[in-house]
Design a protein around this motif. Structure first.
Motif, short mmCIF file in Angstrom:
data_model
loop_
_atom_site.label_atom_id
_atom_site.label_comp_id
_atom_site.label_asym_id
_atom_site.label_seq_id
_atom_site.Cartn_x
_atom_site.Cartn_y
_atom_site.Cartn_z
N ARG A 360 15.34 -28.12 -5.91
CA ARG A 360 16.55 -27.48 -5.39
C ARG A 360 17.65 -28.48 -5.10
O ARG A 360 18.84 -28.13 -5.09
CB ARG A 360 16.22 -26.68 -4.12
CG ARG A 360 15.54 -25.36 -4.38
CD ARG A 360 15.49 -24.51 -3.13
NE ARG A 360 14.62 -25.08 -2.12
CZ ARG A 360 13.32 -24.81 -2.02
NH1 ARG A 360 12.76 -23.97 -2.86
NH2 ARG A 360 12.59 -25.36 -1.07
N ASN A 361 17.28 -29.74 -4.85
CA ASN A 361 18.27 -30.77 -4.52
C ASN A 361 18.44 -31.78 -5.63
O ASN A 361 18.84 -32.92 -5.39
CB ASN A 361 17.86 -31.47 -3.22
CG ASN A 361 17.97 -30.56 -2.01
OD1 ASN A 361 19.05 -30.34 -1.50
ND2 ASN A 361 16.85 -30.01 -1.57
N ASN A 362 18.09 -31.37 -6.86
CA ASN A 362 18.28 -32.21 -8.06
C ASN A 362 17.63 -33.59 -7.92
O ASN A 362 18.18 -34.60 -8.36
CB ASN A 362 19.78 -32.38 -8.34
CG ASN A 362 20.46 -31.06 -8.63
OD1 ASN A 362 19.90 -30.23 -9.34
ND2 ASN A 362 21.64 -30.85 -8.07
N GLY A 363 16.46 -33.63 -7.31
CA GLY A 363 15.71 -34.88 -7.19
C GLY A 363 16.19 -35.82 -6.11
O GLY A 363 15.64 -36.92 -5.95
N LYS A 364 17.19 -35.43 -5.33
CA LYS A 364 17.72 -36.29 -4.27
C LYS A 364 16.81 -36.19 -3.05
O LYS A 364 16.79 -35.17 -2.36
CB LYS A 364 19.14 -35.90 -3.93
CG LYS A 364 20.11 -36.13 -5.09
CD LYS A 364 21.53 -35.73 -4.73
CE LYS A 364 22.48 -35.98 -5.89
NZ LYS A 364 23.87 -35.57 -5.58
N ARG A 365 16.09 -37.27 -2.78
CA ARG A 365 15.06 -37.23 -1.74
C ARG A 365 15.63 -37.11 -0.34
O ARG A 365 15.02 -36.50 0.54
CB ARG A 365 14.17 -38.48 -1.86
CG ARG A 365 13.43 -38.53 -3.18
CD ARG A 365 12.40 -39.63 -3.25
NE ARG A 365 11.69 -39.60 -4.52
CZ ARG A 365 10.65 -40.37 -4.82
NH1 ARG A 365 10.22 -41.27 -3.95
NH2 ARG A 365 10.06 -40.28 -6.00
N LYS A 366 16.79 -37.68 -0.13
CA LYS A 366 17.41 -37.58 1.19
C LYS A 366 17.72 -36.14 1.53
O LYS A 366 17.42 -35.66 2.65
CB LYS A 366 18.68 -38.43 1.24
CG LYS A 366 19.35 -38.43 2.61
CD LYS A 366 20.56 -39.34 2.62
CE LYS A 366 21.21 -39.37 4.00
NZ LYS A 366 22.39 -40.28 4.05
#
Length: 390
Positions: A360-366
Motif C-alpha cells: 500500500r505504501n509502494n515499498g516505503k518502509r517508513k
C-alpha cells in the motif's frame, strides 16, 4: 541565565508551574556533568531541554549532537554511536568516527533512548560509566568525555519489567529526572501559544493574523491535545492558510480538531506501546483488515448478481469457483468467534500484514511502519525475523 531570559532565548511560551520547574532544573544541573533523563509525551518539546543544559554548561563551546535513536536501523546503530573500522562489515569502506568520538568534550542528546536494542544498551552503559568504548570491528579501547542527556516518551519502569530496557542503564541515565508537562496540563498556556503561532504564520505568509472568539478559546482550551504543542502549531498553520476569515469561531475551529479519543494519547505508558504488539494483537489487526476487504467483496458480488446471474462455463474449473468464494465463507465461519483465529499461523499472518502495508505504501518502509503503528526499526526487525523476501 534566569528563567525569563531562558524563555526568551529559546522562544518558550507559557508560565505553567510544571514547565517552569523543568526549565529551572535544567539550568541548575547545566554546570554539572550529571546524566539527565527527560520524560514526557510526544510533541511536548523535550528537545529544548538538552539545548538549554548544553548552552549553560562549561561544554557550550564544544559539540552538541542530537541523535534520534528510533530513526536509526538496528543493524547500524552501534556504528553510528561508536564508529567502525574499515572492512568491519559489508559496506564499511573506510574507518568512521561515531557520535561519542565526535562529541568528545561536548554533549550528546539521545532522543527516543528506549528504542535502543539491548546489545547497544550494554555499550551505552559502559561509555557512561567509564568513558570507554570500542569501535565496531576493533579491539582497541578508546576514551571519550561526553555528557549524555536522554529523552523518552516510554514508561521505562514498565519497559524494564518487560525485559526491553536494562535496569542498570535506567538508573545511570536517571540521575537527574526532568518531566516536561503535556499541553492539556498547561491549559493557561494554550491560547498564548496559539496566538504566538498565529502571529508567526501571519508574518511567514504575509497575511493578517487569525483571532479566536471567546467561545472558540474555550473549545481550544477544553480539547485534550493528544499531539501536544506540535499538534497545536500544525492546526494554527492550517487555519491561517486555509481560512479566508480572520476571526475564527467554534464552528470553524472544530473542523480542524480531530475527534478526541483517549487511545490517541502519544505517550506510551505501558512499555513501548505499539512496538510491543503481541502476536494476538497482530492477528486481530489483520483480521480486521480482511473483514473490511470481505465486506467490499460482498458488496461487489451483490451488485454483479443483480446485473447478471453467475454462469460457470464448461471450461471453468470448479476449484476456481470455490477459491473465489472461500474468503467470504472463511469470514462467515469466524463471525463473532474471537478465539478461532488463534489457530492461524502467527508467522504467516504477521508476514501478510507487513507485505500488505508495504504494498500500500509502494515499498516505503517508513510509511509502512507508521501505518502499522510501530517504529521503522521494529519493522526491519520483523522483516528479518520472518525472513521476508521483499
Amino acid at each position: 541565565m534566569d528563567l525569563r531570559s531562558t524563555k526568551l532565548r529559546f522562544d518558550i511560551i507559557g508560565d505553567n508551574q510544571a514547565l517552569n520547574r523543568a526549565l529551572e532544573v535544567a539550568v541548575q544541573v547545566a554546570t554539572t556533568d550529571l546524566s539527565v533523563l527527560i520524560t514526557g509525551e510526544s510533541g511536548v518539546g523535550k528537545e529544548v531541554i538538552p539545548q538549554i543544559i548544553h548552552i549553560n554548561s562549561p561544554r557550550k563551546h564544544n559539540q552538541y549532537i542530537a541523535v534520534n535513536c528510533g530513526a536509526i536501523p538496528e543493524g547500524t546503530i552501534d556504528s553510528e554511536l561508536f564508529g567502525h573500522e574499515k572492512g568491519s562489515f559489508t559496506g564499511a569502506f573506510e574507518t568512521r568516527k561515531g557520535y561519542f568520538e565526535v562529541a568528545d568534550g561536548g554533549t550528546l542528546f539521545l532522543d527516543e533512548v528506549a528504542e535502543l536494542p539491548l546489545s547497544t544498551q550494554v555499550r551505552l552503559l559502559r561509555v557512561i560509566q567509564s568513558g570507554e568504548f570500542i569501535k565496531v570491528g576493533s579491539s582497541k579501547v578508546q576514551k571519550t568525555d561526553v555528557r549524555v542527556i536522554a529523552a523518552t516518551n516510554v514508561n521505562l519502569v514498565r519497559a524494564i519489567e518487560l525485559g526491553k530496557f536494562r535496569e542498570d542503564l535506567y538508573y545511570r541515565l536517571n540521575t537527574v529526572p526532568i518531566t516536561v508537562p503535556s499541553l492539556r496540563h498547561r491549559k493557561e498556556d494554550i491560547h498564548l501559544l496559539f496566538k504566538k503561532f498565529s502571529l508567526d504564520f501571519a508574518d511567514k505568509y504575509k497575511m493578517p493574523p487569525i483571532r479566536l472568539t471567546p467561545d472558540a478559546v474555550h473549545v481550544l482550551e477544553a480539547y485534550r491535545w493528544p499531539g501536544n504543542v506540535r499538534q497545536l502549531k500544525s492546526i494554527a498553520e492550517q487555519i491561517s492558510v486555509i481560512e479566508h476569515q480572520r476571526t475564527i469561531g467554534t464552528d470553524i475551529l472544530k473542523k480542524y480538531l480531530p475527534q478526541d479519543a483517549p487511545n490517541n494519547l502519544p505517550v506510551r505508558t505501558e512499555g513501548h506501546g505499539q512496538d510491543y504488539l503481541t502476536d494476538r494483537d497482530i492477528i486481530f489487526k489483520i483480521l480486521y483488515q480482511l473483514r473490511q476487504e470481505v465486506e467490499e467483496l460482498k458488496n461487489r458480488t451483490a451488485k454483479e448478481q443483480v446485473s447478471a446471474p453467475p454462469v460457470i462455463s464448461s471450461n471453468q474449473k470448479l476449484s476456481d469457483t470455490i477459491e473465489e468464494t472461500s474468503v467470504v465463507d472463511y469470514e462467515e465461519d469466524f463471525e463473532g468467534d474471537e478465539s478461532a483465529p488463534v489457530s492461524l499461523s502467527i508467522q504467516e499472518v504477521s508476514a501478510d500484514l507487513i507485505r500488505r502495508a508495504l504494498e500500500r505504501n509502494n515499498g516505503k518502509r517508513k510509511l509502512a511502519a507508521q501505518e502499522l503503528g510501530i517504529s521503522e526499526r521494529t519493522l526491519y526487525r520483523k522483516i528479518k525475523e520472518l525472513n521476508l523476501d521483499l
